[in-house]
Design a protein around this motif. Structure first.
Motif, PDB file in Angstrom:
ATOM      1  N   PHE A 278       7.711 -10.867  -3.966  1.00  0.00           N
ATOM      2  CA  PHE A 278       8.278 -10.616  -2.644  1.00  0.00           C
ATOM      3  C   PHE A 278       9.130  -9.344  -2.640  1.00  0.00           C
ATOM      4  O   PHE A 278       9.210  -8.648  -1.617  1.00  0.00           O
ATOM      5  CB  PHE A 278       9.088 -11.817  -2.179  1.00  0.00           C
ATOM      6  N   SER A 279       9.737  -9.018  -3.757  1.00  0.00           N
ATOM      7  CA  SER A 279      10.521  -7.791  -3.826  1.00  0.00           C
ATOM      8  C   SER A 279       9.624  -6.567  -3.706  1.00  0.00           C
ATOM      9  O   SER A 279       9.949  -5.609  -2.977  1.00  0.00           O
ATOM     10  CB  SER A 279      11.309  -7.754  -5.135  1.00  0.00           C
ATOM     11  N   TRP A 280       8.479  -6.590  -4.375  1.00  0.00           N
ATOM     12  CA  TRP A 280       7.577  -5.439  -4.349  1.00  0.00           C
ATOM     13  C   TRP A 280       6.828  -5.325  -3.031  1.00  0.00           C
ATOM     14  O   TRP A 280       6.311  -4.247  -2.712  1.00  0.00           O
ATOM     15  CB  TRP A 280       6.616  -5.497  -5.525  1.00  0.00           C
ATOM     16  N   LEU A 281       6.744  -6.398  -2.261  1.00  0.00           N
ATOM     17  CA  LEU A 281       6.170  -6.289  -0.915  1.00  0.00           C
ATOM     18  C   LEU A 281       6.976  -5.312  -0.064  1.00  0.00           C
ATOM     19  O   LEU A 281       6.431  -4.650   0.834  1.00  0.00           O
ATOM     20  CB  LEU A 281       6.144  -7.663  -0.233  1.00  0.00           C
ATOM     21  N   ALA A 282       8.268  -5.212  -0.327  1.00  0.00           N
ATOM     22  CA  ALA A 282       9.121  -4.283   0.419  1.00  0.00           C
ATOM     23  C   ALA A 282       9.177  -2.901  -0.221  1.00  0.00           C
ATOM     24  O   ALA A 282       9.420  -1.909   0.473  1.00  0.00           O
ATOM     25  CB  ALA A 282      10.532  -4.859   0.530  1.00  0.00           C
ATOM     26  N   TRP A 283       8.950  -2.821  -1.526  1.00  0.00           N
ATOM     27  CA  TRP A 283       9.105  -1.533  -2.195  1.00  0.00           C
ATOM     28  C   TRP A 283       7.916  -0.608  -1.998  1.00  0.00           C
ATOM     29  O   TRP A 283       8.086   0.618  -1.948  1.00  0.00           O
ATOM     30  CB  TRP A 283       9.362  -1.732  -3.693  1.00  0.00           C
ATOM     31  N   PHE A 284       6.717  -1.142  -1.896  1.00  0.00           N
ATOM     32  CA  PHE A 284       5.561  -0.253  -1.780  1.00  0.00           C
ATOM     33  C   PHE A 284       5.557   0.572  -0.492  1.00  0.00           C
ATOM     34  O   PHE A 284       5.181   1.754  -0.520  1.00  0.00           O
ATOM     35  CB  PHE A 284       4.258  -1.045  -1.923  1.00  0.00           C
ATOM     36  N   PRO A 285       5.980   0.026   0.674  1.00  0.00           N
ATOM     37  CA  PRO A 285       6.117   0.911   1.843  1.00  0.00           C
ATOM     38  C   PRO A 285       7.089   2.065   1.602  1.00  0.00           C
ATOM     39  O   PRO A 285       6.873   3.180   2.083  1.00  0.00           O
ATOM     40  CB  PRO A 285       6.627  -0.035   2.933  1.00  0.00           C
ATOM     41  N   VAL A 286       8.156   1.794   0.845  1.00  0.00           N
ATOM     42  CA  VAL A 286       9.110   2.863   0.532  1.00  0.00           C
ATOM     43  C   VAL A 286       8.454   3.915  -0.358  1.00  0.00           C
ATOM     44  O   VAL A 286       8.567   5.128  -0.114  1.00  0.00           O
ATOM     45  CB  VAL A 286      10.360   2.275  -0.153  1.00  0.00           C
ATOM     46  N   LEU A 287       7.751   3.477  -1.384  1.00  0.00           N
ATOM     47  CA  LEU A 287       7.120   4.417  -2.310  1.00  0.00           C
ATOM     48  C   LEU A 287       6.028   5.230  -1.626  1.00  0.00           C
ATOM     49  O   LEU A 287       5.824   6.410  -1.937  1.00  0.00           O
ATOM     50  CB  LEU A 287       6.533   3.648  -3.505  1.00  0.00           C
ATOM     51  N   TYR A 288       5.302   4.603  -0.703  1.00  0.00           N
ATOM     52  CA  TYR A 288       4.205   5.282  -0.024  1.00  0.00           C
ATOM     53  C   TYR A 288       4.683   6.236   1.068  1.00  0.00           C
ATOM     54  O   TYR A 288       4.160   7.344   1.219  1.00  0.00           O
ATOM     55  CB  TYR A 288       3.261   4.256   0.613  1.00  0.00           C
ATOM     56  N   TYR A 289       5.675   5.805   1.846  1.00  0.00           N
ATOM     57  CA  TYR A 289       5.950   6.479   3.112  1.00  0.00           C
ATOM     58  C   TYR A 289       7.375   7.015   3.252  1.00  0.00           C
ATOM     59  O   TYR A 289       7.750   7.431   4.350  1.00  0.00           O
ATOM     60  CB  TYR A 289       5.670   5.511   4.278  1.00  0.00           C
ATOM     61  N   ALA A 290       8.181   7.018   2.195  1.00  0.00           N
ATOM     62  CA  ALA A 290       9.565   7.490   2.322  1.00  0.00           C
ATOM     63  C   ALA A 290       9.613   8.950   2.767  1.00  0.00           C
ATOM     64  O   ALA A 290      10.306   9.295   3.740  1.00  0.00           O
ATOM     65  CB  ALA A 290      10.307   7.308   1.001  1.00  0.00           C
ATOM     66  N   ALA A 291       8.878   9.815   2.080  1.00  0.00           N
ATOM     67  CA  ALA A 291       8.879  11.236   2.438  1.00  0.00           C
ATOM     68  C   ALA A 291       8.266  11.443   3.817  1.00  0.00           C
ATOM     69  O   ALA A 291       8.754  12.274   4.608  1.00  0.00           O
ATOM     70  CB  ALA A 291       8.125  12.042   1.387  1.00  0.00           C
ATOM     71  N   THR A 292       7.208  10.703   4.112  1.00  0.00           N
ATOM     72  CA  THR A 292       6.574  10.816   5.428  1.00  0.00           C
ATOM     73  C   THR A 292       7.531  10.399   6.539  1.00  0.00           C
ATOM     74  O   THR A 292       7.598  11.045   7.595  1.00  0.00           O
ATOM     75  CB  THR A 292       5.314   9.933   5.474  1.00  0.00           C
ATOM     76  N   VAL A 544      10.039  -4.500   8.387  1.00  0.00           N
ATOM     77  CA  VAL A 544       9.243  -5.695   8.091  1.00  0.00           C
ATOM     78  C   VAL A 544       9.283  -5.985   6.589  1.00  0.00           C
ATOM     79  O   VAL A 544       9.415  -7.134   6.157  1.00  0.00           O
ATOM     80  CB  VAL A 544       7.792  -5.512   8.577  1.00  0.00           C
ATOM     81  N   GLY A 545       9.163  -4.930   5.775  1.00  0.00           N
ATOM     82  CA  GLY A 545       9.225  -5.125   4.333  1.00  0.00           C
ATOM     83  C   GLY A 545      10.568  -5.641   3.869  1.00  0.00           C
ATOM     84  O   GLY A 545      10.644  -6.433   2.917  1.00  0.00           O
ATOM     85  N   SER A 546      11.652  -5.217   4.535  1.00  0.00           N
ATOM     86  CA  SER A 546      12.987  -5.664   4.127  1.00  0.00           C
ATOM     87  C   SER A 546      13.148  -7.172   4.302  1.00  0.00           C
ATOM     88  O   SER A 546      13.949  -7.797   3.592  1.00  0.00           O
ATOM     89  CB  SER A 546      14.055  -4.922   4.917  1.00  0.00           C
ATOM     90  N   LEU A 547      12.400  -7.769   5.233  1.00  0.00           N
ATOM     91  CA  LEU A 547      12.455  -9.225   5.392  1.00  0.00           C
ATOM     92  C   LEU A 547      11.915  -9.928   4.145  1.00  0.00           C
ATOM     93  O   LEU A 547      12.398 -10.998   3.776  1.00  0.00           O
ATOM     94  CB  LEU A 547      11.665  -9.650   6.628  1.00  0.00           C
ATOM     95  N   CYS A 548      10.923  -9.315   3.497  1.00  0.00           N
ATOM     96  CA  CYS A 548      10.413  -9.872   2.241  1.00  0.00           C
ATOM     97  C   CYS A 548      11.484  -9.798   1.156  1.00  0.00           C
ATOM     98  O   CYS A 548      11.628 -10.721   0.349  1.00  0.00           O
ATOM     99  CB  CYS A 548       9.159  -9.114   1.806  1.00  0.00           C
ATOM    100  N   THR A 549      12.238  -8.690   1.134  1.00  0.00           N
ATOM    101  CA  THR A 549      13.328  -8.582   0.168  1.00  0.00           C
ATOM    102  C   THR A 549      14.415  -9.608   0.453  1.00  0.00           C
ATOM    103  O   THR A 549      15.055 -10.127  -0.469  1.00  0.00           O
ATOM    104  CB  THR A 549      13.927  -7.165   0.206  1.00  0.00           C
ATOM    105  N   LEU A 550      14.636  -9.914   1.728  1.00  0.00           N
ATOM    106  CA  LEU A 550      15.626 -10.932   2.075  1.00  0.00           C
ATOM    107  C   LEU A 550      15.227 -12.280   1.487  1.00  0.00           C
ATOM    108  O   LEU A 550      16.067 -13.013   0.941  1.00  0.00           O
ATOM    109  CB  LEU A 550      15.753 -11.036   3.592  1.00  0.00           C
ATOM    110  N   TYR A 551      13.935 -12.599   1.556  1.00  0.00           N
ATOM    111  CA  TYR A 551      13.474 -13.856   0.934  1.00  0.00           C
ATOM    112  C   TYR A 551      13.591 -13.772  -0.584  1.00  0.00           C
ATOM    113  O   TYR A 551      13.974 -14.746  -1.243  1.00  0.00           O
ATOM    114  CB  TYR A 551      12.034 -14.138   1.340  1.00  0.00           C
TER     115      TYR A 551
END
Length: 569
Positions: A278-292, A544-551
């Motif tokens: 569940f932690s990585w469900l939130a991290w991959f959007p950051v890794l993919y799209y942070a610069a974008t 949306v990903g941060s909700l996965c980190t909350l869980y």
């Protein structure tokens, strides 16, 4: 020393084996972790170059964007397949080099060959610029990118298992911290190499293609950083006492070994895998799209959508520059955090406790090692003490220590699990604060600050879970399963365990890819094109990903209460 092991063959019968020799790292004890984990520096230089240049390179070859996305899926798919495969095969490797270093060598050769292929394809495409699509050049480039994905995953699997094989539980937290430091430093080096005018610096080589020179630099880094594993390290060697496994048998039994190992994982390890998922469900959007996302915020702040900005060459280039600047701060804050935070952990250097769990020290002197050889028993060891405390030179045992009140422990620093929990809470708070209109949805400064703070949290994500995994696996006691009473010792299957752990990281990447497509598609379905372009859909994906980190944070809190004080039941 002999470490007796029994595992189960594909026909359900036990295979008796033992590890011969004590793992040894030449050099001072305080340098054991830096020497053993130095390879992470080289692999992250390769990763940073691939992540920054692969998409642009494939588009330069004239490959359609839809096919580019399929090619880039080789990364998560190779992680899903390669790391568990390498983990299981290396667990049963009987090479005189040891169990892990043969696969490190294979990964190095394949990585260098793949980088050469990518450099050759890039150089050919540079010379053919303005010409039509060339299938042969594209094929060489695609094989190079896929080969890098496979080889780096091979190296990563061998690295993680080797750390748990050689170092004891009291060294796992610092080893994981050094891995994170090397990873952040490798990313920074790859980023700075990308900014340098390499064709001018290496003009004597006659190469004018920037990517080709980056690949050559990556080859040098990956070879130098892995040299210590072959000159300063001695591994234990696996010996089979009855029926040695052939390579074909090992490959055939991979699913059986993964299932059997997964069935015997203790609850603390299973809960750790769930938190990672569940932690990585939130991290991959950051890794993919942070610069974008930073570039989009920059464009919106100047009154243009991302699509309009890309059409305006000057504005689009400035937006991409700001996005790269944010990534630089991200890597820099992550590197600083990986250096500072490990010294803030509760008893960080001795690690006599995993959180509130006390570890008995592993045997260090000749008397204790003689006992391991079966020739002498320590005089101060009573007959009622179990053998689990003494069956491996790098493994200690766990006993429950009284839990201290938090106000007494806080002055000594937080535990590993508590730091992880706080980082997850901070991740949710930071995402919600900086991506919502509360802070300002068009604030360029807010976007850069967000990405910079996430660099700190990223260093915790790359440090704490692997440290907890290593301590849990090494300190685990043998269990008995099945009617044939086959003994399963997780310390003899560290490669298989790390392969299962990698699934908890790779599977969220596949889920994130589908979730991203859905989030980006919804605005165009619900609103008119101009309104859809003006919406911050990338920020919505991050929320949306941060909700996965909350869980994941709630699961971590339960993990602390359930396993932090009583890991061995």
């Amino acid at each position: 020393m002999l470490d007796n092991i029994e595992d189960v063959a594909g026909d359900g019968l036990p295979l008796e084996s033992h590890l011969k020799g004590v793992p040894l790292i030449l050099g001072p004890r305080r340098l054991r972790s830096p020497i053993l984990t130095m390879g992470h520096l080289g692999t992250h230089v390769v990763w940073s170059i691939l992540n920054a240049r692969a998409t642009l390179f494939l588009q330069r070859l004239g490959i359609y964007k839809s096919f580019v996305a399929i090619i880039l899926m080789a990364g998560p798919l190779s992680g899903l397949i390669v790391q568990p495969t390498v983990g299981v095969l290396s667990d049963h490797c009987t090479s005189s080099w040891g169990r892990r270093r043969p696969y490190v060598f294979i990964g190095l050769v394949f990585c260098c060959f793949s980088l050469v292929c990518l450099a050759a394809a890039s150089s050919m495409s540079y010379q053919e610029e303005g010409a039509r699509f060339r299938p042969f050049t594209a094929l060489i480039g695609i094989l190079g990118i896929m080969g890098i994905d496979i080889s780096v995953n091979t190296l990563s699997a061998a690295h993680r298992a080797l750390t748990m094989d050689v170092l004891g539980p009291e060294e796992q937290d610092m080893a994981s911290a050094w891995s994170t430091r090397y990873g952040n430093a490798g990313s920074l080096i790859g980023y700075m190499l990308g900014l340098l005018d390499l064709p001018k610096i290496f003009g004597f080589m006659g190469l004018t293609d920037h990517l080709a020179l980056l690949c050559i630099c990556a080859i040098v880094f990956v070879l130098i950083t892995h040299a210590s594993l072959f000159f300063l390290l001695r591994e234990s060697v696996l010996l089979r006492l009855n029926r040695p496994r052939t390579l074909a048998q090992s490959i055939t039994n991979i699913p059986v070994d993964l299932y059997r190992c997964g069935r015997t994982l203790p609850p603390a390890l299973w809960d750790l895998l769930v938190i990672q998922f569940f932690s990585w469900l939130a991290w991959f959007p950051v890794l993919y799209y942070a610069a974008t996302w930073v570039a989009e915020i920059f464009s919106l702040a100047h009154g243009h959508s991302a699509k309009e900005a890309s059409a305006k060459t000057k504005l689009g280039e400035e937006a991409r520059r700001v996005g790269s600047k944010a990534l630089f701060y991200y890597a820099l804050t992550g590197l600083v955090a990986s250096i500072v935070l490990p010294w803030c952990v509760y008893e960080p250097m001795t690690a006599r406790s995993l959180a509130h769990t006390r570890y008995e020290s592993a045997p260090q002197n000749d008397t204790e090692l003689n006992y391991l050889h079966g020739t002498e028993r320590p005089e101060n060891m009573g007959d009622d003490e179990g053998d689990d405390n003494w069956n491996h030179p790098t493994a200690g045992s766990i006993t429950n220590a009284p839990r201290q009140p938090w106000w007494r422990r806080i002055r000594h620093g937080l535990t590993l699990a508590e730091i992880w929990f706080l980082s997850q809470v901070m991740f949710v708070f930071t995402i919600m604060l900086f991506t919502c209109p509360v802070f300002g949805s068009k604030s360029i400064t807010g976007a850069i600050v967000l990405v910079s703070v996430l660099g700190i949290l990223w260093s915790v994500t790359m440090w704490v879970p692997y440290a907890l995994l290593g301590i849990l696996v090494i300190s685990n006691k043998s269990t008995t399963i099945g009617l044939q009473r086959a003994t399963i010792d997780l310390r003899s299957e560290t490669g298989t365990v790390t392969g299962l752990h990698n699934w908890a990281i790779v599977l969220p990447q596949l889920v994130t890819s589908m979730l991203s497509s859905l989030v980006f598609l919804l605005p165009s379905l619900l609103f008119d094109p101009s309104t859809a372009e003006s919406l911050d859909s990338t920020g919505l994906l991050l929320r949306v990903g941060s909700l996965c980190t909350l869980y994941a944070a709630t699961c971590t809190f339960r993990w602390i209460r359930t396993h932090d004080a009583a890991i061995c039941r």
